[in-house]
Structures are given as C-alpha cells and as structure tokens.
Enzyme design. Structure first.
Site, PDB file in Angstrom:
ATOM      1  N   HIS A   1      39.358  50.511  65.483  1.00 13.28           N
ATOM      2  CA  HIS A   1      39.499  50.165  64.071  1.00 13.28           C
ATOM      3  C   HIS A   1      38.264  50.622  63.285  1.00 13.28           C
ATOM      4  O   HIS A   1      38.376  51.272  62.237  1.00 13.28           O
ATOM      5  CB  HIS A   1      39.688  48.647  63.944  1.00 13.28           C
TER       6      HIS A   1
ATOM      7  N   LEU B   1      38.822  43.808  56.568  1.00 12.72           N
ATOM      8  CA  LEU B   1      38.068  43.250  55.449  1.00 12.72           C
ATOM      9  C   LEU B   1      38.308  44.039  54.163  1.00 12.72           C
ATOM     10  O   LEU B   1      38.144  43.501  53.071  1.00 12.72           O
ATOM     11  CB  LEU B   1      36.579  43.222  55.786  1.00 12.72           C
TER      12      LEU B   1
ATOM     13  N   HIS C   1      37.480  53.929  60.454  1.00 12.80           N
ATOM     14  CA  HIS C   1      36.863  53.873  59.124  1.00 12.80           C
ATOM     15  C   HIS C   1      35.945  55.069  58.889  1.00 12.80           C
ATOM     16  O   HIS C   1      35.860  55.578  57.770  1.00 12.80           O
ATOM     17  CB  HIS C   1      36.052  52.581  58.952  1.00 12.80           C
TER      18      HIS C   1
ATOM     19  N   GLN D   1      32.935  50.613  54.249  1.00  8.17           N
ATOM     20  CA  GLN D   1      33.473  49.366  53.699  1.00  8.17           C
ATOM     21  C   GLN D   1      32.523  48.695  52.714  1.00  8.17           C
ATOM     22  O   GLN D   1      32.947  47.827  51.959  1.00  8.17           O
ATOM     23  CB  GLN D   1      33.817  48.393  54.828  1.00  8.17           C
TER      24      GLN D   1
END
Length: 190
Positions: A141, A100, A145, A51
């Site tokens: 979650h 995000l 990623h 991220q």
C-alpha cells in the site's frame, strides 16, 4: 509544524511518481521525524511522503506484523519485490484496506501475500524487510503511494463502481482538500 495535514484523493502529488531522495541531510531527518509524528497522530499504520504533499520516495510504518511483533521503520528509495497476486476475488471480511488519503472509506483488494522491501533509512543505512499477510499488505500500500497509485485505483470492477459513487459523493476528486490528525475529527473513528 511536526504534524502535517494529510492530503486527500484528487491532490496532484498523490497521482504522480515520487522523486528519488539524493540528499541525506538534516532536512530529510526532520521530514522523516515529522512523518512518524503525523502517522502516530493519525492512528494509521503507514504514511508515504506524497500523503503530506511531499513528492519524495519515503514511507514510514508502525504496525504489528502477523506474529504480533510491533515494527516501526522508514524506507527511502525502496524497491519492493512481491509474490504473485492471486487471481481470486478479494474477501470483504479479510482483505479490506483503507487509506488516510481516502478518509472514512475502505474496500476489498487482493494483494500479494509475501513481499521483500529493500531501501535505506534517513541516515542512508541499508534496510531490508520481508513481510507476509497483513504486514505485506501495508508495505504494498505504502509503496504504491510512491508510484502515484492509491489502493482505490487497483480495485476490481465491482468495488471500483462502488468507489466511483463514493468518490463523487465525498468530493474525492477535487484538489486542495486535507485533514490534520489531532486537530480534525478522526475520519476512521479511532
């Protein structure tokens, strides 16, 4: 720069499996510290290295578990073992997620109710965590990623159609987009 920009859906690093960490050095310690600082500034509950544009198998978290205990930690090279995901439809009131890297949107998603995560921290020390409910959702979650999967990639047919409309409307399919916590407006209104 301790706080890193958070890349948005469409950035290639988000859609690729992250690489295993092999060097537990000062550079890794700095990255983990920066990730915690970025997470805190974002008002999120978890943050994976992809991220912030780093394709490495690291995620950090800082959130309350279902017992109200505030937990903060790091998983490097994690392995997640989950209970079975129920076959029922997700409850839009109790089973909604945001991300995000998908700013300002949230959608219902069914997740396993219980998980165990095993890995190491930034010093190479073994860490293990068993979580249920909301906290288990966070672990799944963030682990996703590292696999190159975002929660919107897992939506059922109904919510996937809504996501595709929002994806097009918000331009969440174009590489090169990001937002910086503490600099740009908070996309979730925290």
């Amino acid at each position: 720069m301790p706080i890193h920009p958070i890349v948005i859906y469409g950035e290639p690093v988000l859609h690729q499996r992250a690489e295993k960490i092999t060097d537990f050095d000062e550079e890794l310690a700095r990255l983990v510290s920066d990730m915690h600082e970025t997470l805190d500034a974002s008002n999120g509950v978890g943050l994976a290295a992809p991220q912030i544009g780093v394709g490495k198998r690291i995620f950090v978290y800082h959130a309350e578990d279902d017992a109200g205990i505030r937990r903060r930690g790091t998983f490097i090279n994690p392995l997640l073992i989950a209970s079975k995901v129920p076959d029922t439809r997700p409850d839009p009131d109790d089973e909604t997620e945001g991300c995000l890297s998908v700013p300002s949107l949230d959608f219902p998603l069914k997740r396993a109710d219980r998980v165990t995560v095993n890995g190491v921290d930034e010093t190479g020390q073994t860490v293990s965590l068993t979580a249920e409910g909301w906290f288990a959702r966070i672990m799944q979650h963030e682990y996703d990623h590292l696999q190159g999967t975002l929660y919107v990639d897992r939506l059922d047919r109904r919510w996937s159609k809504k996501w595709k409309k929002e994806q097009t409307a918000n331009g969440y399919n174009v590489p090169g987009r990001s937002w910086t916590p503490g600099v740009d407006p908070d996309p979730f209104g925290h």
